[in-house]
Design a protein around this motif. Structure first.
Motif, short mmCIF file in Angstrom:
data_model
loop_
_atom_site.label_atom_id
_atom_site.label_comp_id
_atom_site.label_asym_id
_atom_site.label_seq_id
_atom_site.Cartn_x
_atom_site.Cartn_y
_atom_site.Cartn_z
N ASP A 1 3.70 5.91 -5.48
CA ASP A 1 3.56 6.06 -6.94
C ASP A 1 2.49 7.08 -7.29
O ASP A 1 2.68 7.91 -8.18
CB ASP A 1 3.18 4.71 -7.56
CG ASP A 1 4.41 3.85 -7.76
OD1 ASP A 1 5.52 4.45 -7.84
OD2 ASP A 1 4.29 2.61 -7.82
N TRP B 1 2.11 1.91 -3.49
CA TRP B 1 1.09 2.52 -4.36
C TRP B 1 0.92 4.01 -4.03
O TRP B 1 0.80 4.83 -4.92
CB TRP B 1 -0.26 1.79 -4.21
CG TRP B 1 -0.30 0.53 -5.05
CD1 TRP B 1 -0.27 -0.75 -4.62
CD2 TRP B 1 -0.33 0.49 -6.48
NE1 TRP B 1 -0.29 -1.62 -5.67
CE2 TRP B 1 -0.33 -0.89 -6.83
CE3 TRP B 1 -0.35 1.46 -7.47
CZ2 TRP B 1 -0.35 -1.31 -8.15
CZ3 TRP B 1 -0.38 1.01 -8.78
CH2 TRP B 1 -0.39 -0.35 -9.12
N SER C 1 0.84 -1.20 0.00
CA SER C 1 0.00 0.00 0.00
C SER C 1 0.88 1.26 0.00
O SER C 1 0.56 2.25 -0.65
CB SER C 1 -0.93 -0.01 1.21
OG SER C 1 -0.16 -0.06 2.40
#
Ligand SMILES: [Zn+2]
Lengths: 195, 201
Positions: free
Chosen positions: B133, B130, B127
């Motif tokens: 990103d 992500w 998580s």
């Protein structure tokens, strides 16, 4: 590409032109109705089939690419619809005796003009007799004598060998001639008994 | 006797062909000359042939045309439209172009480093990876707002021009006249409204 007298009208119908379709129906309905009537032997059934056929044609027209004449295509659709309907009806329709319609066939040959009417009546009896022949004979007779299709065209429409089409037609002709003969013999026997 | 039966088999075709003088029927003609039974059959077949040649067609009843046309006009709108647009296959190429455009926009809008596989720092949770990103992508979008906007507009303009051009070309190739199509569309619509009111009455 086959040259087709209806090609221009068909093209307009393919664009969804309802007025053109009306003209197309007007031009072709007699053939469709006659075939349906001969196969089904009933005017109400024939009318229903004609409506069904034209609805199918209207739906399928955009996919019609003109590989065959429009009339041949229409013919095939009509024939399929009639044969399917006929299959459904087969159990419901009662089969009439072929000879029932031939009562007047054995009338003596005409010798004076008054008997032209009788001659016509005798032909009418024969036409009625056709409607009581088995379906496969009735169908080829209609296609050959009324729709004026060639042996080859009939063979293509029915997916039968050419020889089979000719054989069906010849058997139908002989059957009609045979009924004629039997009626005449019966009449002359009656006469012998009376004398 | 069996020869008679053979000749009688040939007779209907002989009569139907118009009793030709061809050599093919030579034996048949010779037999006919000497066989009263076959002559009688010939007479009957001639009569049958004559009667069949003038067998009248049954004409379609006069009300049939109106009945057929009524059925045509009353077909569901969706069916009629579907028929009409079938050659263009809008149902296929419009969604296909939309998906393609979406993919192109997505690819063009992506920050270049996201096209490469993300590299995980040891110990980092999925998580967290992500989130990192997403944050970097957002900051990239912030930094390239103008480029992204230009790409969006460019793709949309190209797509519109291509779509309209394609539609017109297809239409022209099929010899369609667009005002006729529009006219028909409204005629269909009117017809549907008429049918709707008839149904609720
Ligand atoms: Zn003989």
């Amino acid at each position: 590409m086959v040259s087709d007298p209806l090609a221009e009208l068909v093209a307009r119908c393919q664009e969804g032109d309802v007025a053109a379709f009306r003209e197309l129906v007007q031009k072709t309905q007699d053939e469709v109705y006659n075939l349906a009537y001969r196969v089904l032997g009933n005017s109400q059934e024939a009318e229903d089939i004609v409506q069904e056929v034209y609805l199918r044609v209207w739906r399928a027209l955009p996919g019609f690419r003109g590989e065959a004449r429009f009339s041949s295509w229409l013919y095939r659709i009509t024939l399929n619809a009639c044969l399917n309907r006929r299959r459904e009806l087969r159990t419901q329709l009662h089969v009439l005796d072929a000879e029932e319609a031939l009562e007047q066939l054995a009338a003596p040959a005409h010798e004076n003009p008054v008997e032209l009417a009788i001659e016509h009546e005798r032909k009418a009896s024969l036409w009625r007799a056709v409607s009581r022949l088995p379906r496969k004979y009735r169908l080829v007779l209609t296609m050959f004598y009324q729709q004026q299709l060639s042996y080859k065209e009939i063979a293509e429409h029915l997916a039968l060998p050419l020889g089979t089409v000719k054989a069906h037609l010849n058997r139908a002709r002989r059957a009609l001639a045979g009924l004629l003969r039997r009626k005449r013999e019966k009449k002359s026997e009656d006469k012998d008994v009376a004398v | 006797m069996w020869r008679c039966e053979q000749f009688k088999e040939e007779l209907p075709q002989y009569v139907a062909d118009g009793e030709p003088a061809s050599p093919y029927y030579r034996a048949l003609r010779a037999h006919l000359a000497s066989c009263p039974s076959c002559q009688e059959e010939l007479q009957r077949l001639r009569w049958v042939e004559e009667a069949l040649r003038c067998w009248p067609k049954v004409p379609a009843p006069s009300a049939l045309l109106e009945r057929v046309m009524q059925a045509i006009v009353e077909q569901p709108h969706s069916v009629r439209m579907q028929e009409r647009w079938q050659p263009l296959t809008w149902e296929v190429w419009v969604p296909a172009l939309a998906v393609l455009a979406g993919l192109m926009i997505a690819v063009f809008s992506l920050p270049p480093h996201l096209l490469n596989a993300p590299v995980a720092v040891p110990g980092e949770e999925a998580s967290q990876l992500w989130a990192r990103d997403l944050a970097s992508w957002e900051s990239w979008l912030e930094g390239h707002r103008e480029i992204v906007g230009t790409v969006w507009n460019g793709v949309f303009a190209a797509l519109a021009v291509f779509g309209i051009g394609f539609a017109l070309a297809s239409w022209d190739a099929l010899g369609r006249e667009w005002w006729k199509e529009v006219e028909r569309y409204f005629a269909d619509l009117g017809n549907q409204v008429r049918l709707f009111f008839r149904r609720i009455h």
